[in-house]
Scaffold this motif. Structure first.
Motif, PDB file in Angstrom:
ATOM      1  N   VAL A  15       0.852  -1.190   0.000  1.00 38.81           N
ATOM      2  CA  VAL A  15       0.000   0.000   0.000  1.00 38.81           C
ATOM      3  C   VAL A  15       0.885   1.236   0.000  1.00 38.81           C
ATOM      4  N   SER A  16       0.554   2.194  -0.868  1.00 40.11           N
ATOM      5  CA  SER A  16       1.254   3.473  -0.849  1.00 40.11           C
ATOM      6  C   SER A  16       0.227   4.594  -0.760  1.00 40.11           C
ATOM      7  N   ILE A  17       0.601   5.627  -0.012  1.00 35.22           N
ATOM      8  CA  ILE A  17      -0.272   6.770   0.244  1.00 35.22           C
ATOM      9  C   ILE A  17       0.520   8.036  -0.052  1.00 35.22           C
ATOM     10  N   ASP A  18      -0.116   8.969  -0.774  1.00 41.21           N
ATOM     11  CA  ASP A  18       0.513  10.261  -1.002  1.00 41.21           C
ATOM     12  C   ASP A  18      -0.558  11.335  -1.149  1.00 41.21           C
ATOM     13  N   ARG A  19      -0.173  12.537  -1.553  1.00 37.79           N
ATOM     14  CA  ARG A  19      -1.118  13.659  -1.650  1.00 37.79           C
ATOM     15  C   ARG A  19      -2.246  13.401  -2.641  1.00 37.79           C
ATOM     16  N   GLN A  20      -1.991  12.602  -3.660  1.00 42.02           N
ATOM     17  CA  GLN A  20      -3.020  12.351  -4.668  1.00 42.02           C
ATOM     18  C   GLN A  20      -4.052  11.317  -4.212  1.00 42.02           C
ATOM     19  N   GLY A  21      -3.635  10.339  -3.408  1.00 42.39           N
ATOM     20  CA  GLY A  21      -4.570   9.307  -2.980  1.00 42.39           C
ATOM     21  C   GLY A  21      -3.878   8.071  -2.453  1.00 42.39           C
ATOM     22  N   ILE A  22      -4.513   6.942  -2.676  1.00 47.24           N
ATOM     23  CA  ILE A  22      -4.016   5.668  -2.163  1.00 47.24           C
ATOM     24  C   ILE A  22      -3.941   4.671  -3.311  1.00 47.24           C
ATOM     25  N   LYS A  23      -2.952   3.799  -3.212  1.00 47.37           N
ATOM     26  CA  LYS A  23      -2.767   2.761  -4.231  1.00 47.37           C
ATOM     27  C   LYS A  23      -2.399   1.483  -3.505  1.00 47.37           C
ATOM     28  N   PHE A  24      -3.032   0.379  -3.911  1.00 49.03           N
ATOM     29  CA  PHE A  24      -2.574  -0.897  -3.379  1.00 49.03           C
ATOM     30  C   PHE A  24      -2.426  -1.909  -4.492  1.00 49.03           C
ATOM     31  N   GLU A  25      -1.399  -2.748  -4.315  1.00 51.12           N
ATOM     32  CA  GLU A  25      -1.043  -3.741  -5.315  1.00 51.12           C
ATOM     33  C   GLU A  25      -0.991  -5.107  -4.651  1.00 51.12           C
ATOM     34  N   ILE A  26      -1.793  -6.032  -5.153  1.00 52.02           N
ATOM     35  CA  ILE A  26      -1.789  -7.398  -4.636  1.00 52.02           C
ATOM     36  C   ILE A  26      -0.507  -8.072  -5.114  1.00 52.02           C
ATOM     37  N   LEU A  27       0.232  -8.661  -4.172  1.00 52.08           N
ATOM     38  CA  LEU A  27       1.558  -9.186  -4.482  1.00 52.08           C
ATOM     39  C   LEU A  27       1.557 -10.612  -5.020  1.00 52.08           C
ATOM     40  N   THR A  28       0.479 -11.362  -4.774  1.00 50.43           N
ATOM     41  CA  THR A  28       0.413 -12.740  -5.275  1.00 50.43           C
ATOM     42  C   THR A  28      -0.846 -12.909  -6.118  1.00 50.43           C
ATOM     43  N   ASN A  29      -0.806 -13.849  -7.020  1.00 50.45           N
ATOM     44  CA  ASN A  29      -1.990 -14.132  -7.835  1.00 50.45           C
ATOM     45  C   ASN A  29      -3.091 -14.703  -6.955  1.00 50.45           C
ATOM     46  N   SER A  30      -4.320 -14.308  -7.242  1.00 51.37           N
ATOM     47  CA  SER A  30      -5.461 -14.782  -6.474  1.00 51.37           C
ATOM     48  C   SER A  30      -6.638 -15.000  -7.416  1.00 51.37           C
ATOM     49  N   LEU A  31      -7.312 -16.106  -7.233  1.00 55.56           N
ATOM     50  CA  LEU A  31      -8.500 -16.382  -8.037  1.00 55.56           C
ATOM     51  C   LEU A  31      -9.644 -15.435  -7.692  1.00 55.56           C
ATOM     52  N   PHE A  32      -9.608 -14.836  -6.519  1.00 52.90           N
ATOM     53  CA  PHE A  32     -10.722 -14.037  -6.026  1.00 52.90           C
ATOM     54  C   PHE A  32     -10.636 -12.561  -6.396  1.00 52.90           C
ATOM     55  N   TYR A  33      -9.465 -12.107  -6.846  1.00 56.31           N
ATOM     56  CA  TYR A  33      -9.300 -10.696  -7.187  1.00 56.31           C
ATOM     57  C   TYR A  33      -8.798 -10.579  -8.618  1.00 56.31           C
ATOM     58  N   SER A  34      -9.619  -9.997  -9.480  1.00 59.58           N
ATOM     59  CA  SER A  34      -9.237  -9.894 -10.886  1.00 59.58           C
ATOM     60  C   SER A  34      -8.216  -8.779 -11.121  1.00 59.58           C
ATOM     61  N   LYS A  35      -8.291  -7.712 -10.353  1.00 54.71           N
ATOM     62  CA  LYS A  35      -7.351  -6.600 -10.490  1.00 54.71           C
ATOM     63  C   LYS A  35      -6.199  -6.787  -9.519  1.00 54.71           C
ATOM     64  N   LYS A  36      -4.985  -6.555  -9.992  1.00 50.20           N
ATOM     65  CA  LYS A  36      -3.830  -6.639  -9.093  1.00 50.20           C
ATOM     66  C   LYS A  36      -3.485  -5.270  -8.515  1.00 50.20           C
ATOM     67  N   ILE A  37      -3.856  -4.200  -9.237  1.00 53.51           N
ATOM     68  CA  ILE A  37      -3.528  -2.848  -8.783  1.00 53.51           C
ATOM     69  C   ILE A  37      -4.801  -2.021  -8.758  1.00 53.51           C
ATOM     70  N   PHE A  38      -4.998  -1.301  -7.648  1.00 52.97           N
ATOM     71  CA  PHE A  38      -6.127  -0.380  -7.543  1.00 52.97           C
ATOM     72  C   PHE A  38      -5.600   0.944  -7.028  1.00 52.97           C
ATOM     73  N   GLN A  39      -6.011   2.024  -7.662  1.00 50.51           N
ATOM     74  CA  GLN A  39      -5.584   3.361  -7.284  1.00 50.51           C
ATOM     75  C   GLN A  39      -6.803   4.256  -7.164  1.00 50.51           C
ATOM     76  N   SER A  40      -6.811   5.125  -6.163  1.00 55.59           N
ATOM     77  CA  SER A  40      -7.944   6.015  -5.943  1.00 55.59           C
ATOM     78  C   SER A  40      -7.473   7.369  -5.433  1.00 55.59           C
ATOM     79  N   THR A  41      -8.177   8.410  -5.852  1.00 59.54           N
ATOM     80  CA  THR A  41      -7.913   9.737  -5.292  1.00 59.54           C
ATOM     81  C   THR A  41      -8.635   9.849  -3.956  1.00 59.54           C
ATOM     82  N   TRP A  42      -8.284  10.848  -3.166  1.00 63.68           N
ATOM     83  CA  TRP A  42      -8.935  11.057  -1.865  1.00 63.68           C
ATOM     84  C   TRP A  42     -10.407  11.403  -2.047  1.00 63.68           C
ATOM     85  N   ALA A  43     -10.756  12.049  -3.150  1.00 65.37           N
ATOM     86  CA  ALA A  43     -12.155  12.412  -3.387  1.00 65.37           C
ATOM     87  C   ALA A  43     -13.040  11.177  -3.560  1.00 65.37           C
ATOM     88  N   ASN A  44     -12.444  10.064  -3.945  1.00 66.22           N
ATOM     89  CA  ASN A  44     -13.205   8.828  -4.172  1.00 66.22           C
ATOM     90  C   ASN A  44     -13.348   7.982  -2.893  1.00 66.22           C
TER      91      ASN A  44
END
Length: 120
Positions: A15-44
């Motif tokens: 997980v990384s956090i900065d002025r623009q928002g938050i981003k998290f990256e799944i480190l291992t493959n998972s059948l339950f999560y189709s996206k490995k990277i998700f990024q969002s602004t604070w407004a979201n």
């Protein structure tokens, strides 16, 4: 099955956090999560909650997102309590900055000035 996937399956992520928002990256493959990277602004981000589990004796953090609408739950590995506290403080810090920015933008876009400014 849906409850188990959403509430019980934990996958390691970075997980990384900065002025623009938050981003998290799944480190291992998972059948339950189709996206490995998700990024969002604070407004979201709709909510940030800190939770303490009496059963496990640790903290977790729930972050609610508006679009797509979901809640991500983060749990720090054992013996990283100080890192968990810093994570939560940083989340709150950026969320407060975003709130202040929105209030300032709203006051700038209206013709209304607070009484203190109008009388100076």
């Amino acid at each position: 099955m849906k409850w188990i996937i959403k509430k019980q399956i934990f996958v390691p992520c970075h997980v990384s956090i900065d002025r623009q928002g938050i981003k998290f990256e799944i480190l291992t493959n998972s059948l339950f999560y189709s996206k490995k990277i998700f990024q969002s602004t604070w407004a979201n981000i709709s909510s940030i909650e800190e939770r303490f589990s009496i059963q496990n004796g640790n903290y977790s953090y729930a972050i609610g997102f508006k679009n797509p609408q979901f809640k991500a739950h983060f749990s720090i590995d054992e013996n990283f309590e100080e890192e968990a506290e810093n994570f939560f403080k940083t989340l709150r810090f950026y969320q407060e900055i975003k709130k202040i920015s929105i209030i300032f933008q709203q006051s700038q876009s209206s013709n209304h000035f607070p009484d203190e400014l109008a009388s100076s």
